[in-house]
Every structure is written in C-alpha cells, then in structure tokens.
Scaffold this active site. Structure first.
Site, PDB file in Angstrom:
ATOM      1  CB  SER A 128      -1.800   8.477   2.847  1.00 49.97           C
ATOM      2  OG  SER A 128      -1.244   9.634   2.247  1.00 49.97           O
ATOM      3  CE1 TYR A 141      -6.845   9.553  -0.063  1.00 49.55           C
ATOM      4  CE2 TYR A 141      -5.024  10.799   0.888  1.00 49.55           C
ATOM      5  CZ  TYR A 141      -5.489   9.705   0.193  1.00 49.55           C
ATOM      6  OH  TYR A 141      -4.590   8.747  -0.246  1.00 49.55           O
TER       7      TYR A 141
HETATM    8  N1  LIG Z   1      -0.975   6.985  -5.358  1.00 46.56           N
HETATM    9  C1  LIG Z   1      -0.423   7.607  -4.350  1.00 46.56           C
HETATM   10  O1  LIG Z   1       0.466   8.449  -4.526  1.00 46.56           O
HETATM   11  C2  LIG Z   1      -0.817   7.246  -2.937  1.00 46.56           C
HETATM   12  C3  LIG Z   1      -0.103   7.843  -1.885  1.00 46.56           C
HETATM   13  C4  LIG Z   1      -0.439   7.517  -0.577  1.00 46.56           C
HETATM   14  C5  LIG Z   1      -1.468   6.619  -0.330  1.00 46.56           C
HETATM   15  N2  LIG Z   1      -2.166   6.066  -1.364  1.00 46.56           N
HETATM   16  C6  LIG Z   1      -3.213   5.097  -1.029  1.00 46.56           C
HETATM   17  O2  LIG Z   1      -2.961   3.892  -1.721  1.00 46.56           O
HETATM   18  C7  LIG Z   1      -4.185   3.235  -2.042  1.00 46.56           C
HETATM   19  C8  LIG Z   1      -4.266   2.983  -3.544  1.00 46.56           C
HETATM   20  O3  LIG Z   1      -4.143   4.234  -4.224  1.00 46.56           O
HETATM   21  P1  LIG Z   1      -3.974   4.294  -5.814  1.00 46.56           P
HETATM   22  O4  LIG Z   1      -3.301   5.573  -6.123  1.00 46.56           O
HETATM   23  O5  LIG Z   1      -3.414   3.009  -6.325  1.00 46.56           O
HETATM   24  O6  LIG Z   1      -5.524   4.450  -6.235  1.00 46.56           O
HETATM   25  P2  LIG Z   1      -6.279   4.047  -7.592  1.00 46.56           P
HETATM   26  O7  LIG Z   1      -7.394   5.034  -7.731  1.00 46.56           O
HETATM   27  O8  LIG Z   1      -5.312   3.874  -8.721  1.00 46.56           O
HETATM   28  O9  LIG Z   1      -6.876   2.606  -7.228  1.00 46.56           O
HETATM   29  C9  LIG Z   1      -7.902   2.449  -6.268  1.00 46.56           C
HETATM   30  C10 LIG Z   1      -8.670   1.185  -6.588  1.00 46.56           C
HETATM   31  O10 LIG Z   1      -9.774   1.083  -5.653  1.00 46.56           O
HETATM   32  C11 LIG Z   1     -10.940   0.716  -6.381  1.00 46.56           C
HETATM   33  N3  LIG Z   1     -12.134   1.162  -5.653  1.00 46.56           N
HETATM   34  C12 LIG Z   1     -12.577   2.432  -5.521  1.00 46.56           C
HETATM   35  N4  LIG Z   1     -13.714   2.450  -4.798  1.00 46.56           N
HETATM   36  C13 LIG Z   1     -13.991   1.163  -4.475  1.00 46.56           C
HETATM   37  C14 LIG Z   1     -15.036   0.544  -3.759  1.00 46.56           C
HETATM   38  N5  LIG Z   1     -16.045   1.253  -3.227  1.00 46.56           N
HETATM   39  N6  LIG Z   1     -15.001  -0.805  -3.587  1.00 46.56           N
HETATM   40  C15 LIG Z   1     -13.998  -1.539  -4.141  1.00 46.56           C
HETATM   41  N7  LIG Z   1     -12.986  -0.999  -4.847  1.00 46.56           N
HETATM   42  C16 LIG Z   1     -12.983   0.335  -5.009  1.00 46.56           C
HETATM   43  C17 LIG Z   1     -10.777   1.394  -7.727  1.00 46.56           C
HETATM   44  O11 LIG Z   1     -11.613   0.804  -8.712  1.00 46.56           O
HETATM   45  C18 LIG Z   1      -9.302   1.201  -7.995  1.00 46.56           C
HETATM   46  O12 LIG Z   1      -9.049  -0.041  -8.636  1.00 46.56           O
HETATM   47  C19 LIG Z   1      -5.289   4.143  -1.501  1.00 46.56           C
HETATM   48  O13 LIG Z   1      -5.652   3.716  -0.218  1.00 46.56           O
HETATM   49  C20 LIG Z   1      -4.623   5.502  -1.450  1.00 46.56           C
HETATM   50  O14 LIG Z   1      -5.235   6.349  -0.514  1.00 46.56           O
HETATM   51  C21 LIG Z   1      -1.864   6.369  -2.663  1.00 46.56           C
END
Ligand SMILES: NC(=O)c1ccc[n+]([C@@H]2O[C@H](COP(=O)([O-])OP(=O)(O)OC[C@H]3O[C@@H](n4cnc5c(N)ncnc54)[C@H](O)[C@@H]3O)[C@@H](O)[C@H]2O)c1
Length: 248
Positions: A128, A141
């Site tokens: 991130s 986080y």
């Molecule tokens: N969305 C953003 O703006 C953003 C920005 C920077 C980084 N990220 C990173 O990108 C990645 C995805 O983020 P997102 O926004 O798509 O999240 P999201 O919450 O939409 O998706 C996360 C997925 O992980 C699954 N999950 C959660 N706990 C789990 C576990 N214990 N075992 C297996 N699966 C599990 C959830 O069911 C979900 O399908 C993450 O690592 C997040 O930190 C997101």
C-alpha cells in the site's frame, strides 16, 4: 491468489484468467466466490492458519503440476482499527497481524519452497502507499504494509539465484466496494481524488495489469523491489494536504 473474491484481488484473478492462466482463488468469502467468473477455481482458506496455507500450495502443485505465481493480497482493515495506538483493541491488533502479516508469510513460506524446487516462480505482495508514508489512525495497518514491502525485498534477495522473483506493489486509493462505501458516506471522492496527482482514484484493473506484467517474463530483471501504482500519490507526499485550490 489470496483474497481473490472481492476488490483488487478479484480483478487480479480475472486478469490472469483472461490471459489464459489457471487461477486458484483462496479466500474466506464463500458467498462472493459464487460470483467468480467460470474457470476460476475457489478454495476456502483462512490465510492466518498456516496449515491451510500449506495445504492449498500442496493441492495446487499436485493438481496443476506446479505453481508459477503467488499473489499475497488478502488483508483486513476493520473500521474499529482506525484509532490511535492507545485506543487499539487487542483483538484488532492480533487479527490484523495474523491475516496481513502472518498470512503473507505462511503463503510465501510454502510457495517459495515449491518454486525453489521447480527453479521458477514469482511472488507478489500487495502492499500500500501506507507502507511508505503514513497518516493518522492506522497504527496497525500502515506498519504491517511496510513489513509486506520488506518481506518482498528480503525474500527476493534470498531466492534470486534460484529462478524466483519477489516484488511488492503499492496501490494508491483504489475504487473497491469498501473504499466506495466510505467515500459515498463522506460525500464523494473529490478530496481523495485530488490527493492523487492524476486527479482520480485508481481502478482495480489498473493494479491487476501491473501485477500481470510483473509476473510475466517482460519483468524478468525486476525483483526485491516495490512498484507504486498510485497515480503519483507518493511523489506528491502521499497523505499530504490536497492540491491547493488557488494556484499563483
Ligand atoms: N482498496 C484500496 O484502496 C487499497 C489501497 C492500497 C492497498 N490495498 C491492499 O490491496 C489488497 C486488497 O484490498 P481490497 O480493497 O481489494 O480489499 P477487499 O476487502 O475488497 O478484499 C479483501 C479480500 O480478502 C479476503 N480475506 C479477508 N481475510 C481473509 C483471510 N483471513 N483469509 C483469506 N482471505 C481473506 C476477503 O474475503 C476479500 O475477498 C489488500 O492487501 C489491501 O491492503 C487496497
């Protein structure tokens, strides 16, 4: 692919599947799994449980004859974790450590062994912008995301002579259901969009395209490093104040 049922992970699964790859989506969300496009295999695992990480790697290698790419993406950020250090709930701390840090570690532990044995493979940690700069209210986080970048660097160096590359990708704000819900609640995305020099937040597909490219032979000299896919967010100071409204 961990956490492939929603958001960024879902877009990554779909991009790999569209490129002709055989994709295994490892996630806890069985309901969302029913909406995955045909051809993407779903396995319910909780990445915080090391035995389940071991089993999915073993099953994947035995079913498909190898493992070319691991994308560590599953992570959580409960609303109750947006507090100061002193107000952090122990259960949030331990759960985020278990999923966001140990989950990445144990998936890599078993995948890297398989990749070393086959002398090829790529591991990609989704980190991130919060790995590189920080802001208020992310005492768990943010530091764990920084660790995800360092995991990729350390593993990348360790396995570089054995045909295995490891990189991290640092997204800016991406238009996933969770981010969208929070933006709608706060009256739209204009302020967050303005913090990105490109003037908008990113799309899940834009992270997926970067991941697909990094895992391909086109990126064969890239390892033990991080790629920001963030519309210029970090160069601009990441979480600094938005663009000034009056420019002289
Ligand atoms: N969305 C953003 O703006 C953003 C920005 C920077 C980084 N990220 C990173 O990108 C990645 C995805 O983020 P997102 O926004 O798509 O999240 P999201 O919450 O939409 O998706 C996360 C997925 O992980 C699954 N999950 C959660 N706990 C789990 C576990 N214990 N075992 C297996 N699966 C599990 C959830 O069911 C979900 O399908 C993450 O690592 C997040 O930190 C997101």
């Amino acid at each position: 692919m961990t956490g492939g049922c929603n958001g960024i992970g879902k877009a990554i699964c779909e991009a790999f599947a569209a490129s002709g790859a055989q994709v295994v989506c490892a996630d806890v969300d069985e309901k969302a799994a029913t909406l995955l496009r045909p051809g993407i295999a779903f396995r319910r695992i909780d990445v915080s449980v090391d035995v389940e990480c071991s089993q999915i790697v073993e099953e994947t290698v035995s079913e498909f004859g190898g493992l070319d790419v691991l994308v560590n993406n599953a992570a959580i950020q409960p609303p109750s974790s947006y507090v100061r250090v002193e107000d952090t709930r122990s259960e949030d701390y331990h759960r985020m450590l278990a999923v966001n840090l140990s989950g990445y570690f144990f998936m890599a532990k078993f995948a890297l062994k398989a990749m070393r044995q086959q002398q090829s493979g790529v591991v990609i940690n989704i980190a991130s912008g919060q790995a590189h700069r920080t802001t208020r209210g992310v005492p768990i986080y943010g530091p764990i995301k920084a660790a995800n970048v360092l995991q990729a660097m350390q593993w990348g160096i360790e396995y570089a002579r054995e045909g295995v590359r490891v990189v991290s990708v640092s997204p800016g704000a991406i238009d996933t259901p969770l981010v969208r819900a929070s933006l709608d609640a706060q009256g739209g995305e204009s302020e967050l969009a303005n913090r990105h020099p490109l003037g908008r937040i990113g799309k899940p597909e834009e992270i997926a395209h970067a991941v697909l490219w990094l895992s391909s032979s086109a990126a064969s000299f890239i390892t033990a490093t991080d790629l920001s896919v963030d519309g210029g967010l970090q160069a601009f100071g990441a979480f600094a104040d938005p663009f000034p409204r009056i420019i002289v």
